[in-house]
Design a protein around this motif. Structure first.
Motif, PDB file in Angstrom:
ATOM      1  N   LEU A  51       5.300   1.108  -5.590  1.00  0.00           N
ATOM      2  CA  LEU A  51       4.124   1.141  -4.709  1.00  0.00           C
ATOM      3  C   LEU A  51       3.126   2.184  -5.201  1.00  0.00           C
ATOM      4  N   GLN A  52       1.852   1.832  -5.122  1.00  0.00           N
ATOM      5  CA  GLN A  52       0.816   2.812  -5.409  1.00  0.00           C
ATOM      6  C   GLN A  52       0.515   3.517  -4.098  1.00  0.00           C
ATOM      7  N   PRO A  53       0.580   4.846  -4.064  1.00  0.00           N
ATOM      8  CA  PRO A  53       0.450   5.528  -2.778  1.00  0.00           C
ATOM      9  C   PRO A  53      -0.806   5.138  -2.007  1.00  0.00           C
ATOM     10  N   VAL A  54      -1.941   5.051  -2.738  1.00  0.00           N
ATOM     11  CA  VAL A  54      -3.190   4.788  -2.016  1.00  0.00           C
ATOM     12  C   VAL A  54      -3.185   3.391  -1.383  1.00  0.00           C
ATOM     13  N   GLU A  55      -2.584   2.445  -2.068  1.00  0.00           N
ATOM     14  CA  GLU A  55      -2.506   1.084  -1.505  1.00  0.00           C
ATOM     15  C   GLU A  55      -1.484   1.020  -0.377  1.00  0.00           C
TER      16      GLU A  55
END
Lengths: 229, 408
Positions: free
Chosen positions: B399-403
């Motif tokens: 997972l990309q943190p911002v997404e």
């Protein structure tokens, strides 16, 4: 040297064939100990700027330096460590970990850093007291009010004494008296501990408390106002 | 430490879902352990049907006799064989035997039969036929003209206890050996071959009747552990006269030896089929749990948790679930197996015995304990749980943190 330096930062989001610029050639410097608000209407690029500074997103172009370190040169694990030791986050919707108590949430970053339990307690207990959370240490987030949860989030962000605390719309879900109380507390901590705070907000109350207000519109910097004292 | 704490608490977060998944895993594991216990019970029955009802675990005979069953291929070293066998570590008993094939008649009915001359006091150390009597009694030590028949043979002859049968066969000296026998008992082993064609007579009577005084065809031996028969047979062969040969039950019944040898592979395949279903259940639970916590993972990553630690957290959850299910499944499996061993289920009302690979599968469900019936399903369950956690863990770690933070 500034703590945070943004140089010609651009961030463009892609939606199918559509390119949506969120930040355009943003130049900004934030010094240690500042209590700065990024202001602007929705879609002006405040949260994007905060995400880039928090190293949880990457710019499309431009150079970002934090504490003299070029963020683009860091690997994923280095960025994780950088966030762990240098940055504290306060989110709009608190984002506490629901399975941990108030105290464990506040201690969470310290636990990740590997600090011993006694040391953690010595660090966190006074902070919780100061934030008016004495006696609520063992409550889960679901048993706390919105204001109390946001205080726990502040304690979590501050406990590790990071170089900078990033707060995204921290008062958005709070009533005005709770919001004022929290802002005064953060301002106090900023003065006492010398921690740098950077907010994104369009709440007039936040702007009133901020020592510096940087205004953004459509991804452009349109104003930078510093207040005395 | 914090990851352990989070993993345990996350599992308690949606208790109903965790308990349902755990219940499915425990059920698959314990039922598999029970099934394997029943298989073991079936193999023990099959082996016992042959070894304890007829051949023993090893047989010592004159060279060539076991292949051709030729009447004159006799031996007279009963004493020496028994002495050497009794020195074996796993020795339980030995029985000298003489065998003849002939005709049994009652009135106008005649049936071919294998007539086994035995010493009743020695034979009960080797076979359990004396415990399979359904009518009458076993041969007495000083029995002279008594005979004990399989129930199928008695039915065909319409013989009952006290009936007088005529036995006719060819004797070793070329004459016709014949005599009158009195039916003393009837046995029912469940084995079609034994029940329809075997008769037990006193050894000394048969030796006289077929003109082979003091001669034997074989000495049947039983051991405390039938699975040690092969190496024990080799040891005994080395200590005996080279005019004799020793065969273990695996050599006498190669089909059964193969069935038992292939049991390991069958167990593995059965376990994998059963756990494929349980594994999908775990994947589903963990995937749902990961999807629901996307924003939370975003927060953890933003605060500095490494992607590898996020992966470890989800894997820990599946491992904890696997260990819990493994312990509970093995415990429940133990008690189910114990119940099936002590109580069992009698199926004789609906099915009859089945002969397979030379042995007889009795119409009953009963289990036997074997260590591998526990460790294999338990270990595989844990592996399944960890593997099932891998995909959700990978998703969480990527997972990309911002997404992730944008997710509701």
């Amino acid at each position: 040297m500034a703590l945070i330096e943004l140089e010609k930062i651009c961030k463009t989001y892609r939606s199918g064939n559509l390119h949506v610029p969120a930040l355009v050639d943003l130049d900004l410097q934030v010094d240690t100990g500042e209590f700065t608000a990024l202001a602007g209407p929705s879609g002006s690029g405040k949260t994007t700027a905060l995400n880039l500074i928090g190293c949880i997103d990457q710019p499309t172009s431009g150079r970002l330096r934090i504490d003299g370190r070029n963020v683009a040169d860091q690997t994923v694990p280095q960025l994780s460590d950088f966030r762990l030791y240098q940055i504290g986050f306060i989110f709009q919707s608190y984002n506490l970990i629901p399975v941990l108590t108030a105290e464990e949430n506040a201690e969470f970053v310290l636990m990740l850093q590997g600090m011993r339990p006694e040391e953690r307690q010595q660090r966190v207990r006074p902070l919780l007291e100061r934030l008016g959370l004495g006696g609520l240490e063992n409550r889960r987030p679901s048993d706390l009010s919105g204001g109390q949860q946001q205080r726990v989030a502040v304690a979590r962000a501050m406990a590790a004494r990071p170089k900078v605390i990033l707060a995204d719309e921290p008062t958005a879900n709070l009533d005005s008296s709770t919001a004022r109380e929290l802002l005064e507390l953060m301002r106090e901590l900023n003065r006492d501990e010398g921690m740098t705070f950077l907010f994104s907000s369009h709440d007039p109350l936040v702007l009133e408390h901020a020592g510096r207000v940087v205004r953004l519109q459509d991804g452009h910097l349109v104003g930078d106002e510093r207040k005395d004292g | 430490m914090i990851l352990w704490k989070l993993a345990f608490r996350n599992l308690r977060r949606n208790r109903r879902r965790t308990l349902l998944t755990l219940a499915a895993m425990v059920a698959s594991s314990s039922l598999l352990i029970l099934s394997l216990g029943v298989f073991s019970g079936m193999f023990v029955d099959m082996l016992a049907s042959v070894t304890e009802q007829y051949s023993g675990h090893m047989v010592v005979a004159g060279k060539g006799y076991l292949d051709r069953r030729e009447m004159h291929a006799t031996m007279d070293q009963a004493q020496a064989v028994t002495e050497q066998a009794s020195r074996l570590e796993t020795f339980r008993g030995a029985s000298p035997r003489l065998r003849s094939f002939g005709l049994l008649s009652l009135g106008d009915r005649t049936q071919p039969a294998e007539v086994l001359g035995i010493d009743p006091t020695r034979e009960i150390q080797v076979t359990q036929l004396h415990r399979k009597l359904v009518d009458g009694r076993y041969l007495d030590p000083d029995e002279d003209h008594g005979i004990v028949l399989g129930v199928g043979l008695a039915r065909k002859l319409r013989a009952e206890i006290g009936s007088e049968l005529v036995f006719v066969t060819q004797a070793a000296d070329g004459s016709i050996g014949n005599d009158l026998m009195t039916v003393r008992g009837l046995f029912d082993t469940g084995s079609v071959a034994n029940d329809n064609g075997l008769a037990l007579v006193p050894l000394h009577w048969l030796q006289e009747t077929i003109a082979l005084p003091d001669q034997l065809h074989e000495v049947a031996i039983t051991l405390k552990d039938p699975l040690q028969a092969k190496p024990t047979a080799a040891v005994l062969a080395g200590r005996l006269d080279d005019r004799l040969e020793v065969r273990d039950w695996g050599q006498m019944l190669p089909e059964m030896a193969e069935v038992i040898a292939s049991y390991g592979a069958s167990t593995l395949i059965l376990s994998m089929i059963l756990y494929a279903a349980a594994g999908l259940g775990i994947v589903n639970t963990l995937y749902m749990s990961v999807m629901e916590r996307t924003q939370e993972f975003g927060v953890l990553l933003a605060m500095g948790l490494h992607p590898a630690q996020v992966r470890r957290l989800v894997l820990l959850e599946s491992t904890v679930l696997g260990v819990l299910a493994m312990v509970l499944g093995a415990t429940l499996g133990f008690f189910l197996t114990l119940w099936m061993k002590t109580v069992g289920i009698d199926l004789s009302g609906s099915i009859s015995s089945i002969t397979y690979a030379g042995g007889t599968i009795l119409p009953r469900l009963h289990a036997e304990f074997e260590f591998r019936n526990f460790w294999l399903p338990s270990l595989l369950l844990l592996v399944t749980a960890v593997l099932a956690g891998w995909l959700p863990a990978r998703r969480a770690a990527r997972l990309q943190p911002v997404e992730a933070l944008r997710e509701d």
